[in-house]
Write a protein that holds these residues in place. Sequence first.
Motif, PDB file in Angstrom:
ATOM      1  N   ASP A 231       0.804  -1.215   0.000  1.00 13.05           N
ATOM      2  CA  ASP A 231       0.000   0.000   0.000  1.00 13.05           C
ATOM      3  C   ASP A 231       0.843   1.275   0.000  1.00 13.05           C
ATOM      4  O   ASP A 231       0.293   2.364  -0.039  1.00 13.05           O
ATOM      5  CB  ASP A 231      -0.935   0.010   1.226  1.00 13.05           C
ATOM      6  N   THR A 232       2.165   1.135   0.043  1.00 15.53           N
ATOM      7  CA  THR A 232       2.985   2.337   0.172  1.00 15.53           C
ATOM      8  C   THR A 232       4.007   2.540  -0.935  1.00 15.53           C
ATOM      9  O   THR A 232       4.251   3.686  -1.331  1.00 15.53           O
ATOM     10  CB  THR A 232       3.741   2.337   1.522  1.00 15.53           C
ATOM     11  N   VAL A 233       4.619   1.480  -1.443  1.00 12.61           N
ATOM     12  CA  VAL A 233       5.753   1.650  -2.357  1.00 12.61           C
ATOM     13  C   VAL A 233       5.363   2.444  -3.604  1.00 12.61           C
ATOM     14  O   VAL A 233       6.022   3.437  -3.958  1.00 12.61           O
ATOM     15  CB  VAL A 233       6.352   0.279  -2.743  1.00 12.61           C
ATOM     16  N   GLU A 234       4.312   2.041  -4.305  1.00 10.38           N
ATOM     17  CA  GLU A 234       3.903   2.762  -5.510  1.00 10.38           C
ATOM     18  C   GLU A 234       3.466   4.181  -5.170  1.00 10.38           C
ATOM     19  O   GLU A 234       3.817   5.144  -5.879  1.00 10.38           O
ATOM     20  CB  GLU A 234       2.755   2.042  -6.222  1.00 10.38           C
ATOM     21  N   ARG A 235       2.733   4.321  -4.078  1.00 13.67           N
ATOM     22  CA  ARG A 235       2.240   5.650  -3.704  1.00 13.67           C
ATOM     23  C   ARG A 235       3.397   6.590  -3.366  1.00 13.67           C
ATOM     24  O   ARG A 235       3.384   7.758  -3.748  1.00 13.67           O
ATOM     25  CB  ARG A 235       1.262   5.535  -2.534  1.00 13.67           C
ATOM     26  N   HIS A 236       4.401   6.084  -2.649  1.00 11.61           N
ATOM     27  CA  HIS A 236       5.545   6.932  -2.309  1.00 11.61           C
ATOM     28  C   HIS A 236       6.304   7.375  -3.555  1.00 11.61           C
ATOM     29  O   HIS A 236       6.834   8.487  -3.601  1.00 11.61           O
ATOM     30  CB  HIS A 236       6.479   6.194  -1.347  1.00 11.61           C
ATOM     31  N   GLY A 237       6.351   6.493  -4.550  1.00  7.60           N
ATOM     32  CA  GLY A 237       6.992   6.868  -5.805  1.00  7.60           C
ATOM     33  C   GLY A 237       6.271   8.012  -6.495  1.00  7.60           C
ATOM     34  O   GLY A 237       6.890   8.823  -7.194  1.00  7.60           O
ATOM     35  N   ILE A 238       4.954   8.089  -6.309  1.00  8.91           N
ATOM     36  CA  ILE A 238       4.157   9.181  -6.867  1.00  8.91           C
ATOM     37  C   ILE A 238       4.258  10.424  -5.983  1.00  8.91           C
ATOM     38  O   ILE A 238       4.350  11.556  -6.468  1.00  8.91           O
ATOM     39  CB  ILE A 238       2.672   8.743  -7.005  1.00  8.91           C
ATOM     40  N   TRP A 239       4.247  10.206  -4.680  1.00  7.93           N
ATOM     41  CA  TRP A 239       4.215  11.331  -3.734  1.00  7.93           C
ATOM     42  C   TRP A 239       5.520  12.109  -3.661  1.00  7.93           C
ATOM     43  O   TRP A 239       5.502  13.336  -3.576  1.00  7.93           O
ATOM     44  CB  TRP A 239       3.893  10.820  -2.321  1.00  7.93           C
ATOM     45  N   LEU A 240       6.648  11.388  -3.638  1.00  4.96           N
ATOM     46  CA  LEU A 240       7.921  12.028  -3.323  1.00  4.96           C
ATOM     47  C   LEU A 240       8.250  13.203  -4.248  1.00  4.96           C
ATOM     48  O   LEU A 240       8.623  14.289  -3.764  1.00  4.96           O
ATOM     49  CB  LEU A 240       9.047  10.992  -3.326  1.00  4.96           C
ATOM     50  N   PRO A 241       8.142  13.063  -5.573  1.00  3.96           N
ATOM     51  CA  PRO A 241       8.429  14.220  -6.441  1.00  3.96           C
ATOM     52  C   PRO A 241       7.492  15.396  -6.166  1.00  3.96           C
ATOM     53  O   PRO A 241       7.912  16.556  -6.259  1.00  3.96           O
ATOM     54  CB  PRO A 241       8.217  13.660  -7.854  1.00  3.96           C
ATOM     55  N   LYS A 242       6.243  15.110  -5.823  1.00  2.60           N
ATOM     56  CA  LYS A 242       5.288  16.183  -5.540  1.00  2.60           C
ATOM     57  C   LYS A 242       5.658  16.901  -4.248  1.00  2.60           C
ATOM     58  O   LYS A 242       5.572  18.137  -4.163  1.00  2.60           O
ATOM     59  CB  LYS A 242       3.875  15.604  -5.430  1.00  2.60           C
ATOM     60  N   ILE A 243       6.053  16.127  -3.245  1.00  5.01           N
ATOM     61  CA  ILE A 243       6.474  16.731  -1.977  1.00  5.01           C
ATOM     62  C   ILE A 243       7.683  17.629  -2.209  1.00  5.01           C
ATOM     63  O   ILE A 243       7.745  18.760  -1.696  1.00  5.01           O
ATOM     64  CB  ILE A 243       6.793  15.636  -0.945  1.00  5.01           C
TER      65      ILE A 243
END
Length: 283
Positions: A231-243
């Motif tokens: 539930d986290t790996v793919e989402r973190h890949g999307i989130w990190l550049p946005k953060i």
Amino acid sequence: MKKALLFASLLILHSAAIFGQENQSVLWKISGNGLKKPSYLFGTVHTASVKILDRFPKIMQIAAGVDFALFEKGGNTIGNVEDAEIYTPPLDSVFTPEEYALVDSFFTASPFGSIKPHNNEASLMAMCQAVVMLKQKDSKNQDGFFDDIIQTRLQDSGKPTFQLDETGQMARREENRDNRILAKAIVVMIKNDFREKDITPEDFFDPDLYAATLEHPMKLDQKAPQFILDDTVERHGIWLPKIEVKVKEGSCFIAVGMAHLQYQTGLIQLLKNNGYTLNPVNL
């Protein structure tokens, strides 16, 4: 029954992984790497009581002083967003008639109201989390999740808010979900108390324990359990550049489920890997 309850607990445990070795706050200051202003990363439990915010006023004081706020869902998009239609099955297709009547009765008696008007658009995962919240003494009268209430308070104060999740990722996750199992779990949780003798306390969210996690241990250097990784790996890949885009634009208050902060694959370690300095904030 025990298996269904355990399954339901795993679904919400990604927001309530309360373990660790060294005392580190779930509120972290982000600095360094050329940032002109500090930002803050806050680990939440989606089903927590809003009363916790009143017990720790420093959280909202810090949030009120930033330029932007970022949440898992809700708010403006960041950058080019992958769009997709998120399919949610009609509730009367995943619950039996008897189960549907039970679930509708449970929600009708709550601040959320009858599920019937939302039959074709309700999220089973959100319903699962809502049942957990409504079963708890301190949060049973809330009409929204912990993160949503924080977001609403900031929006009401004029703070721009942004969404980290993308519909494409959410659609893929919904496609892989076994809705019938989740529906059964919701029914079991409605029928049973979370503190049954055959269920270990750590299987379920404890609001008092979460309040303690505002200065509680975090697993930052250990491997996450597989259900958290899923539930986290793919989402973190999307989130990190946005953060990274937003923290470079100004000061941000980033509120996401607590398990998104933890472990080798968590946001704290990922941001450190990218050159930022993260320090726990004592509340």
